[in-house]
Design an enzyme around this catalytic site. Structure first.
Site, mmCIF file in Angstrom:
data_model
loop_
_atom_site.group_PDB
_atom_site.id
_atom_site.type_symbol
_atom_site.label_atom_id
_atom_site.label_comp_id
_atom_site.label_asym_id
_atom_site.label_seq_id
_atom_site.Cartn_x
_atom_site.Cartn_y
_atom_site.Cartn_z
ATOM 1 N N ARG A 53 8.549 8.777 -14.826
ATOM 2 C CA ARG A 53 7.600 8.353 -13.814
ATOM 3 C C ARG A 53 6.279 9.060 -14.115
ATOM 4 O O ARG A 53 6.190 9.920 -14.986
ATOM 5 C CB ARG A 53 8.064 8.590 -12.368
ATOM 6 N N GLY A 54 5.236 8.671 -13.364
ATOM 7 C CA GLY A 54 3.908 9.192 -13.671
ATOM 8 C C GLY A 54 3.230 8.206 -14.604
ATOM 9 O O GLY A 54 3.793 7.812 -15.628
ATOM 10 N N ALA A 55 2.012 7.802 -14.241
ATOM 11 C CA ALA A 55 1.351 6.716 -14.967
ATOM 12 C C ALA A 55 1.286 6.931 -16.476
ATOM 13 O O ALA A 55 1.689 6.048 -17.247
ATOM 14 C CB ALA A 55 -0.047 6.485 -14.383
ATOM 15 N N ARG A 90 7.558 -2.143 -13.673
ATOM 16 C CA ARG A 90 6.820 -1.565 -12.539
ATOM 17 C C ARG A 90 5.559 -2.410 -12.379
ATOM 18 O O ARG A 90 4.489 -2.027 -12.843
ATOM 19 C CB ARG A 90 6.431 -0.093 -12.802
ATOM 20 N N GLN A 202 8.289 15.259 -4.205
ATOM 21 C CA GLN A 202 7.918 15.565 -5.590
ATOM 22 C C GLN A 202 7.438 17.000 -5.758
ATOM 23 O O GLN A 202 7.566 17.579 -6.828
ATOM 24 C CB GLN A 202 6.811 14.612 -6.074
ATOM 25 N N ASP A 243 -4.233 8.775 -8.020
ATOM 26 C CA ASP A 243 -3.757 7.541 -8.622
ATOM 27 C C ASP A 243 -4.905 6.583 -8.910
ATOM 28 O O ASP A 243 -4.807 5.753 -9.802
ATOM 29 C CB ASP A 243 -2.739 6.875 -7.706
ATOM 30 N N ASN A 253 -4.658 9.172 -3.338
ATOM 31 C CA ASN A 253 -3.584 10.011 -3.887
ATOM 32 C C ASN A 253 -2.407 9.963 -2.917
ATOM 33 O O ASN A 253 -2.444 9.285 -1.889
ATOM 34 C CB ASN A 253 -4.098 11.447 -4.099
ATOM 35 N N LYS A 254 -1.358 10.671 -3.244
ATOM 36 C CA LYS A 254 -0.135 10.683 -2.430
ATOM 37 C C LYS A 254 -0.448 10.917 -0.951
ATOM 38 O O LYS A 254 -1.304 11.725 -0.603
ATOM 39 C CB LYS A 254 0.779 11.788 -2.945
#
Lengths: 365, 365
Positions: A53-55, A90, A202, A243, A253-254
């Site tokens: 995961r993670g772009a 995704r 996370q 993001d 962001n999150k």
């Protein structure tokens, strides 16, 4: 970065020179397990089930997915099918699409016999570029930490972060954590407050695991605690990832990042956002107004997975049965709350003018 | 309030006229179970293991604990021993000490044969007083909800709350939730965003259970989500409770309250705190500076208890093994972020002058 003293990237070529090794992130933080991808389908599934995961890491895995497909058959049909398969993994990951565009551009027009070598070369380059970008972000952010450290010689610099923008979300270094790793490796006394980051945890799971594995002092706190810590002088700076960054400097962001930015502002704590240029969306003029926020499943809020005393991994419901849950996955922090943006080209104000000072080629965009 | 259509208090006299029934809150939200206390030791244990929690309910349970002790033996020795036993159950609970002081003052100087009846009468009065206080808070808060509802006729009033300041933390009504229950019972369309409230999840577990059992529409959200909801007009007001209110209007409440107050201010959302006069600490001049914050065990952060798919209640570790956690249990919201204090005597500004306008007898204190 290091795991038990050994340096790892989050994705690398196996010793056999063709298979691809990744860390199974679904097993973290409880187990450190390496998975070897042998086929296109292995790579696609690794992205789908979030073993990776993670772009940037998703992009790198997709790039190697093309390689693994070509190894079986370098025909046009296989190439196009592999591209389509990987895009479905995704569907909202912009970085994934970009990585696949790059890969396809590099191999599509080559003769069949040259495609495989070109694909492996491009995938490796893709990974190295990501590492170089993050290392540059780290060097630029390091200066800020050094300035803070200079003001309190001999004392620990306390840095709060939210979610995971560390090396396992990228190929290496991470974004928000890159300056912290550099400071630590240089012997600066840094300590990280790792926000738990509900609902997917996370921070408590991945950021804490990363920092612990590399030996960086850190403490997990619930997302609720950051305001209190800042109010009482226990946070010297905040660094988070993003993001998507709007042209006006608003930062998506999150979920929960905005609350930490408000607390930082209220307590004069510098609030920095670390980002590679690839997260800047030059088409979005106003992030708060225009960035759509993904609503994810309620079960991420109502249920949690962890390790039971007998060692088994168990999912439990933690909320009242019958009660529904809302789950906006991101929020947008207005640029006015952001002290600065740390990019691979330098640090700038969170303003269109600031971004354009680093990326003048976008002035007409 | 109601559970499946039947009205309950959180503590009541059994039909036999002497035993004491409470809801076992350690089983919530997964099971609704009533426990009958027959002895002093039953009452003391119920407080210690948190079958009952919430300052007013702890006080009421201790009051009935004195009754149960006197029923076995009304001697001075038994009375003093019961008082001492109950004080040890939650040594930092100020309300508990106050309830025991009241009970002891009511019975200590009576002849032995009159003590039991006096104790039961005082305990019942204690409970009724709590209900009356909370009902008055509810009526005063209701006016604010009605004013908001009047501005958006026919539309739902969305109220965000943090932690649990509901009826099961008191004898009935609750504090922050009292105005919401009243509005709902009057047919006003209210909807509650229940903050999960990590690390102990009182919002997702208890507030959601309460609201669901009474039929009040609500949605659980992680603590991170409130800022985003307010930024996008999805919150009309915030109401929270408080554990301690300073003379200057600063409010000490569950960790994370301060972050919600910041978000409310940033988005012009009214932020109210509901409190009975017993939470006002007239000796504290500056809450942010002077209220000490309890640091609780790291395990509350690193581990969570919930219901597994097989129905068993399981504790799981959700964080990286080996990583430590900090756990400040409360924070202090500065008075400047509080729109108003809702007390049983009315609503006032969060200022010393505001509090004194409602409690003029404290002007010399």
């Amino acid at each position: 970065m290091k795991v038990n003293g050994t340096h790892y990237r989050s994705i690398w070529l196996n010793q056999d020179g063709w298979r691809v090794d990744v860390i199974d992130q679904t097993r973290l933080p409880h187990e450190f397990e390496i998975v070897t991808l042998e086929t296109l389908e292995n790579a696609a599934r690794a992205i789908e089930v979030m073993q990776v995961r993670g772009a940037p890491l998703i992009g790198a895995t997709a790039a190697y997915g093309i390689c693994l497909a070509l190894r079986e058959d370098a025909s046009d049909e296989t190439l196009e099918a592999a591209d389509a398969r990987l895009r479905r993994t995704r569907p909202t990951a912009i970085n994934l699409m970009w990585a696949l565009d790059e890969m396809m551009a590099s191999v599509r027009n080559l003769p069949r016999e040259d495609r495989l070598a070109a694909a492996y070369a491009r995938a490796a380059e893709f990974c190295d570029q990501d590492v170089a970008t993050n290392e540059a972000i780290g060097r630029n952010g390091l200066k800020i930490i050094q300035e803070i450290a200079a003001k309190k010689p001999g004392e620990t610099v306390n840095i709060l972060t939210h979610c995971n923008a560390g090396w396992i979300a990228t190929v290496d270094w991470g974004t928000a954590l890159a300056p912290i790793y550099m400071a630590h490796d240089l012997g600066l006394p840094v300590h990280v407050w790792a926000d738990e980051t509900r609902p997917r945890n996370q921070g408590a799971a991945l950021t804490a695991w990363e920092l612990g594995s590399h030996g960086v002092p850190h403490t997990i706190v619930v997302d609720n605690a950051g305001g209190h810590l800042m109010q009482h002088g226990q946070v010297d700076m905040v660094i988070v990832g993003t993001d998507r960054t709007a042209r006006n400097g608003d930062v998506c962001n999150k979920i929960g990042t905005y609350l930490k930015a408000l607390a930082a502002k209220d307590n004069d704590v510098p609030f920095y956002v670390a980002l590679p240029h690839s997260t800047i969306d030059w088409t979005v003029e106003d992030g708060v107004r225009d960035i759509p926020i993904e609503e994810r499943s309620a079960e991420e809020v109502t249920h949690l997975t962890g390790k039971a005393e007998d060692g088994s991994i168990v999912k439990v419901q933690v909320s009242a049965p019958g009660s529904g849950a809302g789950n906006p996955a991101f929020d947008v922090t207005p640029a006015r709350l952001v002290t600065g943006l740390i990019t691979e080209r330098g640090v700038c104000e969170a303003l269109e003018a600031g971004l354009l000072s680093l990326y003048p080629e976008k002035a007409d965009g």
